[in-house]
Write a protein that holds these residues in place. Structure first.
Motif, PDB file in Angstrom:
ATOM      1  N   THR A  39       2.245 -25.148 -21.314  1.00 16.47           N
ATOM      2  CA  THR A  39       1.712 -25.818 -20.819  1.00 16.47           C
ATOM      3  C   THR A  39       1.132 -26.961 -20.406  1.00 16.47           C
ATOM      4  O   THR A  39       0.999 -28.281 -19.911  1.00 16.47           O
ATOM      5  CB  THR A  39       0.883 -25.528 -19.495  1.00 16.47           C
ATOM      6  OG1 THR A  39       1.418 -23.707 -18.850  1.00 16.47           O
ATOM      7  CG2 THR A  39       0.470 -26.223 -18.034  1.00 16.47           C
ATOM      8  N   GLY A 127       2.400 -14.816 -16.504  1.00 16.66           N
ATOM      9  CA  GLY A 127       3.212 -14.302 -15.435  1.00 16.66           C
ATOM     10  C   GLY A 127       2.967 -13.363 -14.878  1.00 16.66           C
ATOM     11  O   GLY A 127       3.397 -12.725 -14.091  1.00 16.66           O
ATOM     12  N   VAL A 186      -1.352 -24.645 -14.342  1.00 22.12           N
ATOM     13  CA  VAL A 186      -0.545 -23.674 -14.171  1.00 22.12           C
ATOM     14  C   VAL A 186       0.692 -24.611 -13.809  1.00 22.12           C
ATOM     15  O   VAL A 186       1.264 -25.666 -12.416  1.00 22.12           O
ATOM     16  CB  VAL A 186      -0.372 -22.703 -12.960  1.00 22.12           C
ATOM     17  CG1 VAL A 186       1.050 -21.728 -13.284  1.00 22.12           C
ATOM     18  CG2 VAL A 186      -1.738 -22.110 -13.379  1.00 22.12           C
ATOM     19  N   LYS A 190       8.462 -20.350 -11.423  1.00 21.92           N
ATOM     20  CA  LYS A 190       8.822 -18.713 -12.009  1.00 21.92           C
ATOM     21  C   LYS A 190       6.777 -18.135 -11.870  1.00 21.92           C
ATOM     22  O   LYS A 190       7.152 -16.948 -11.828  1.00 21.92           O
ATOM     23  CB  LYS A 190       9.286 -18.799 -13.396  1.00 21.92           C
ATOM     24  CG  LYS A 190       8.558 -19.321 -14.170  1.00 21.92           C
ATOM     25  CD  LYS A 190       9.046 -19.151 -15.582  1.00 21.92           C
ATOM     26  CE  LYS A 190       8.389 -19.700 -16.825  1.00 21.92           C
ATOM     27  NZ  LYS A 190       8.582 -19.596 -18.454  1.00 21.92           N
ATOM     28  N   LYS A 191       5.928 -18.767 -11.405  1.00 19.35           N
ATOM     29  CA  LYS A 191       4.607 -18.406 -11.666  1.00 19.35           C
ATOM     30  C   LYS A 191       3.982 -18.503 -10.143  1.00 19.35           C
ATOM     31  O   LYS A 191       3.185 -18.031  -9.909  1.00 19.35           O
ATOM     32  CB  LYS A 191       3.513 -19.032 -12.981  1.00 19.35           C
ATOM     33  CG  LYS A 191       4.078 -18.913 -14.770  1.00 19.35           C
ATOM     34  CD  LYS A 191       3.048 -18.958 -15.519  1.00 19.35           C
ATOM     35  CE  LYS A 191       3.157 -18.710 -16.802  1.00 19.35           C
ATOM     36  NZ  LYS A 191       2.206 -19.622 -17.509  1.00 19.35           N
ATOM     37  N   MET A 194       2.725 -14.953  -8.812  1.00 20.94           N
ATOM     38  CA  MET A 194       1.245 -15.094  -9.305  1.00 20.94           C
ATOM     39  C   MET A 194       0.243 -15.752  -9.312  1.00 20.94           C
ATOM     40  O   MET A 194      -0.854 -15.245  -8.836  1.00 20.94           O
ATOM     41  CB  MET A 194       1.457 -14.564 -10.940  1.00 20.94           C
ATOM     42  CG  MET A 194       0.675 -14.373 -11.710  1.00 20.94           C
ATOM     43  SD  MET A 194      -0.473 -12.484 -11.257  1.00 20.94           S
ATOM     44  CE  MET A 194       1.301 -11.836 -11.380  1.00 20.94           C
ATOM     45  N   TYR A 207      -4.376  -7.988 -11.545  1.00 22.52           N
ATOM     46  CA  TYR A 207      -4.561  -9.715 -12.145  1.00 22.52           C
ATOM     47  C   TYR A 207      -5.357  -9.874 -12.707  1.00 22.52           C
ATOM     48  O   TYR A 207      -6.235 -10.425 -12.026  1.00 22.52           O
ATOM     49  CB  TYR A 207      -4.070 -10.541 -10.543  1.00 22.52           C
ATOM     50  CG  TYR A 207      -2.904 -10.018 -10.454  1.00 22.52           C
ATOM     51  CD1 TYR A 207      -1.487  -9.464 -11.006  1.00 22.52           C
ATOM     52  CD2 TYR A 207      -2.946  -8.971  -8.503  1.00 22.52           C
ATOM     53  CE1 TYR A 207      -0.711  -8.602 -10.665  1.00 22.52           C
ATOM     54  CE2 TYR A 207      -1.953  -8.939  -8.202  1.00 22.52           C
ATOM     55  CZ  TYR A 207      -0.857  -8.074  -9.185  1.00 22.52           C
ATOM     56  OH  TYR A 207       0.091  -7.949  -8.207  1.00 22.52           O
ATOM     57  N   ALA A 226       4.768 -24.309  -8.958  1.00 17.36           N
ATOM     58  CA  ALA A 226       3.366 -22.926  -8.797  1.00 17.36           C
ATOM     59  C   ALA A 226       2.753 -23.349  -7.669  1.00 17.36           C
ATOM     60  O   ALA A 226       2.263 -22.623  -7.392  1.00 17.36           O
ATOM     61  CB  ALA A 226       2.833 -24.209  -9.924  1.00 17.36           C
TER      62      ALA A 226
END
Length: 232
Positions: A39, A127, A186, A190-191, A194, A207, A226
């Motif tokens: 990242t 993730g 982030v 895909k994240k 979360m 988490y 994100a």
């Protein structure tokens, strides 16, 4: 909590670079902890162009917040990656680099306090909701810097280099919450789920990064993907 949503990876990297340089430009010692991984790659490329060989940033000291040792290798995964991504290209003086290791982790919190504490920390989001090396089911919100032993039965993804029995170290939630400014970056769809869980869901050790909601000076920098599942 301040949430900044940028259009894409390039824009969020530029914003992150500017925030970090704002800290680094102060006329005093600045203690900075930065993350390895994919990242921040563009962030570091941008910073190297400005920081390399510049006397204006000789006041900045660098700390890694977790470490995975590697057998028959002098340094662990995290500091090796940070050297490759930023510290070596930016020609950072070795005296300004303060590695956290499995040998010195018990002194990390005391060492940071004696150095004046961390002014800023750049972190990513796993993730599975982990931050730094604080993994689901293995961390407690009451932990300072601590050591974790891989059991082989972890409910989270374990990289190939982390064989059963391996011990790694990380700054715990209490240590991280002492940092003056936390910067969470982030990217990617895909994240997105979360991101919503840790920023807008309950604070839970399921988490671990959800505890960051409680920090008094948290800046979250996201790209649009994100941020796509956040309640605006």
């Amino acid at each position: 909590m301040k949430i900044i949503i940028e259009k894409n990876f390039e824009a969020m990297s530029e914003t992150t670079k500017n925030i970090l340089l704002g800290h680094m430009s102060q006329d005093k010692r600045v203690n900075l902890s930065i993350t390895a991984g994919n990242t921040p790659v563009e962030v570091y490329k941008k910073m190297v162009e400005i920081v390399k060989d510049s006397p204006n940033y000789a006041n900045v000291h660098y700390y890694n917040f977790d470490e995975i040792p590697v057998e028959n290798q002098a340094e662990g995964v995290t500091i090796t990656d940070l050297r490759k991504l930023y510290l070596t290209p930016a020609n950072i003086n070795e005296e300004n680099i303060h590695p956290l290791t499995v040998e010195n982790y018990a002194d990390q919190d005391k060492r940071l306090a004696m150095d004046g504490g961390l002014d800023a920390m750049l972190i990513g989001l796993g993730g599975d909701g982990h931050f730094c090396g604080n993994m689901p089911t293995t961390t407690s919100f009451e932990n300072l810097t601590y050591k974790i032993k891989v059991s082989g039965e972890e409910p989270w993804f374990v990289p190939d280099m982390m064989e059963t029995g391996l011990e790694f170290v990380t700054m715990g939630p209490v240590s991280v919450m002492r940092v003056k400014h936390l910067i969470l970056i982030v990217n990617g769809e895909k994240k997105a789920e979360m991101v919503k869980n840790v920023l807008q869901g309950p604070v839970t050790e399921e988490y671990p990064a959800s505890v960051l909601q409680l920090h008094p000076n948290l800046t979250v920098i996201l790209d649009e993907e994100a941020a796509s599942k956040l309640d605006r």
